[in-house]
Scaffold this motif. Sequence first.
Motif, short mmCIF file in Angstrom:
data_model
loop_
_atom_site.label_atom_id
_atom_site.label_comp_id
_atom_site.label_asym_id
_atom_site.label_seq_id
_atom_site.Cartn_x
_atom_site.Cartn_y
_atom_site.Cartn_z
N ASN A 138 3.14 -2.64 11.77
CA ASN A 138 2.36 -2.22 10.60
C ASN A 138 1.68 -3.42 9.96
O ASN A 138 0.48 -3.39 9.65
CB ASN A 138 3.28 -1.52 9.59
N LEU A 190 -3.95 11.54 0.73
CA LEU A 190 -4.69 10.66 1.63
C LEU A 190 -6.02 11.29 2.05
O LEU A 190 -7.06 10.62 2.06
CB LEU A 190 -3.84 10.34 2.86
N TYR A 248 -7.69 11.46 8.78
CA TYR A 248 -6.67 12.10 7.94
C TYR A 248 -6.78 13.62 8.02
O TYR A 248 -5.77 14.32 7.96
CB TYR A 248 -6.81 11.62 6.50
N TRP A 264 -1.00 2.72 9.05
CA TRP A 264 -0.43 3.71 8.13
C TRP A 264 0.70 4.49 8.80
O TRP A 264 1.74 4.74 8.20
CB TRP A 264 -1.53 4.66 7.66
N PHE A 322 4.62 4.51 7.67
CA PHE A 322 5.35 5.74 7.38
C PHE A 322 6.67 5.78 8.15
O PHE A 322 7.72 6.11 7.60
CB PHE A 322 4.49 6.95 7.75
N CYS A 364 -5.47 3.33 10.45
CA CYS A 364 -4.70 4.56 10.58
C CYS A 364 -3.39 4.30 11.33
O CYS A 364 -2.33 4.81 10.96
CB CYS A 364 -5.51 5.62 11.31
N ASN A 393 -2.45 -4.34 9.90
CA ASN A 393 -3.12 -4.57 8.62
C ASN A 393 -3.82 -5.93 8.62
O ASN A 393 -4.93 -6.07 8.09
CB ASN A 393 -2.10 -4.51 7.48
#
Length: 285
Positions: A154, A36, A189, A76, A80, A73, A158
């Motif tokens: 999530n 990433l 990241y 993401w 996860f 972020c 998005n």
Amino acid sequence: MEHIWILFIVIYSLLKGSRDGMKKAALKKSSAGEILFFYTLIGFIFTLPNIKDALSLEPIFIFYIFLKSAVVCTAWIFAFLAIKNMSVSLYGIMDLSRMVFSTMLGVFVLGESFTVNKAIGVALVILGLMLVNAKKNSSSKGVSIPVLAVALLNCFFNAVSGTMDKVLMGYMESTQLQFWFMLFMTIIYGVTLIIRKEKISIKSIKTNYWIPVMSLSLIIGDRLLFEANKNPLSEVTLMTVIKQSSVIVSVLTGYFVFKEKDILYKLMCTLIVLSGIFVALLMNY
């Protein structure tokens, strides 16, 4: 040429679908955190020729791009947490709610119309994707309400990011948005790696050629996505449906590269998805 945004979204979707296979191959040599960080860093380097144009953007819009980066972020992180605590098949099905959120934001925030053919198209796309995910191996363990909530968050974030693209492109050029977005994502990241104290293997990165290939794919795909959003005729509701054409590449990559089974079944599911995209576009153009 006024409807070229449709072609842009199709190409974006195919490139996005190809990155799924690339990520899987890249993970054989590097960790997810390394991938990433370095693929966004290389992507940012690709945008450096546009630095002069990017620096001319008003500070308030740079702040809005930072917010978009933070939203991505956050999505993401939620992704996860969700995939870590639920089966792949269930996660794939939950991920379909992204289409619902994107459609709702397009209609209620951007004022786009939601016609009968769009509704039928969305339903067919969701059906096809659900059938594809139904064939994946899954665990039968129970999933808690908080985990399901995280998966939905999530998808929501998005969808928010996609809506922000449409709004932001009304005030800036794609080169400006891409430069600042890649910069902020690289920083985010990088900080994540530091906080998690994750070690970086420079040797593995140097030999992992999938990372620069993914970066190039990301830059080209996102540039086309931003240009499509800039087109006044494009709609978030339709773009959300068209983006699901990425399943074509995912299915073919899974079969030819990773030797996955049930190719005929998955191709039939893909045809259902494509028919949904066709129906959604049919009455509009």
